[in-house]
Design an enzyme around this catalytic site. Sequence first.
Site, short mmCIF file in Angstrom:
data_model
loop_
_atom_site.label_atom_id
_atom_site.label_comp_id
_atom_site.label_asym_id
_atom_site.label_seq_id
_atom_site.Cartn_x
_atom_site.Cartn_y
_atom_site.Cartn_z
N ARG A 27 0.83 -1.22 0.00
CA ARG A 27 0.00 0.00 0.00
C ARG A 27 0.86 1.26 0.00
NH1 ARG A 27 -3.68 2.96 3.96
NH2 ARG A 27 -5.56 3.54 2.79
N ILE B 86 -7.33 7.58 -1.01
CA ILE B 86 -7.12 6.14 -1.10
C ILE B 86 -8.06 5.58 -0.05
CG2 ILE B 86 -5.06 6.32 0.41
CD1 ILE B 86 -3.98 3.76 -0.90
N SER B 87 -8.91 4.64 -0.44
CA SER B 87 -9.95 4.15 0.48
C SER B 87 -9.35 3.53 1.74
CB SER B 87 -10.80 3.08 -0.22
OG SER B 87 -11.37 3.57 -1.40
N GLN B 88 -10.17 3.57 2.81
CA GLN B 88 -9.80 2.90 4.05
C GLN B 88 -9.70 1.39 3.77
OE1 GLN B 88 -12.81 3.21 7.10
NE2 GLN B 88 -11.56 2.12 8.60
N PRO B 89 -8.61 0.73 4.20
CA PRO B 89 -8.47 -0.71 3.95
C PRO B 89 -9.70 -1.53 4.39
CG PRO B 89 -6.38 0.17 4.69
CD PRO B 89 -7.38 1.30 4.80
#
Length: 222
Positions: free
Chosen positions: A29, A55-58
Site C-alpha cells: 500500500r 485512497i480508500s480505508q483498507p
Amino acid sequence: MTRAELVETLRSRGVRDERVLAAIGRVPRERFVPTGLRKRAYDDAALAIGHGATISQPLMVAAICALLGLEGGERVLDVGTGSGYQAAVLAELAAEIVTIERIPELAASAQAALAEAGYDGVEVRIGDGTLGARDRGPFDAIAVAAAAPEPPPALVEQLAPGGRLVVPVGGRRGQRLAIVRRIGAELRTERSVACRFVPLVGRGGFAEEEEWDIAFDGESSR
Ligand code: SAH
C-alpha cells in the site's frame, strides 16, 4: 504499523474472508500513497491523494472485496481508480481487471504505481466510469469506490449472469454499501455496512457542481 499489523487490525475489526486478508497482506500500500504519507500507509484509514480523492480505508476495500466473493477466475471492473490500491487488491483476487478514473492525473499516477508494484496487467482507463466499459464487459464483478445516488444503470446492465456489483449508495454525506446481484433475469439488491465515500461524478452519479457543495458545507460547518 506494518502490513501484517494492518491485516490483524482488519481481522479484529470483523473481516473474516481469509482470501481477502491474504490479498491485502500482499499489496504494498505504501506505493499507492503520496510519499509524504508513507509512514501512515498501513493505518486503517483513508488518506488524501489530491484532486479531492482519497485512497480508500483498507476496511472498506476489504468489505467491498469480501462482498464480491471472488474466486480467482473473474473479469472485474473497478470504478474510481484513485490511487490504484483497490485495483491492485482486486488483481490479487481475480483474473482480469479494468479500472476507470475520471481525473487523468490520478489515472496516470495509478498506472505508474500499479506497474511499479507488479500489477501491469491491470488496464487503466480515463473516463466516466458510471458508463462502465461496454467493450470489455460483461463483468463477473464490479466494484465502485465512490458514492452514487443509486446503482448506476449502465453498470447493472454490464453484469454477467451471476455477477455482482458493490457500490456505496446514499447521499453525499453518508451511504451504505449496496450489493446488486444478477440471478438469471432477476436483479436482487441488498444493503450492507454504512460508509462514507467521495462522490461518484458522472452520468450515472452526482452532477459535477454538487461536488462543490461538499467543500462549501465542510467549510461552513467548521
Ligand atoms: N479505489 C480508490 C479510491 C479512490 S476515491 C483507491 O483505493 O485509491 C474515488 C475515486 O473515484 C476518485 O479518484 C474520483 O476521482 C473517482 N471518480 C469519481 N467519479 C468517477 C467517475 N464517474 N468515473 C471514474 N472515476 C470517478
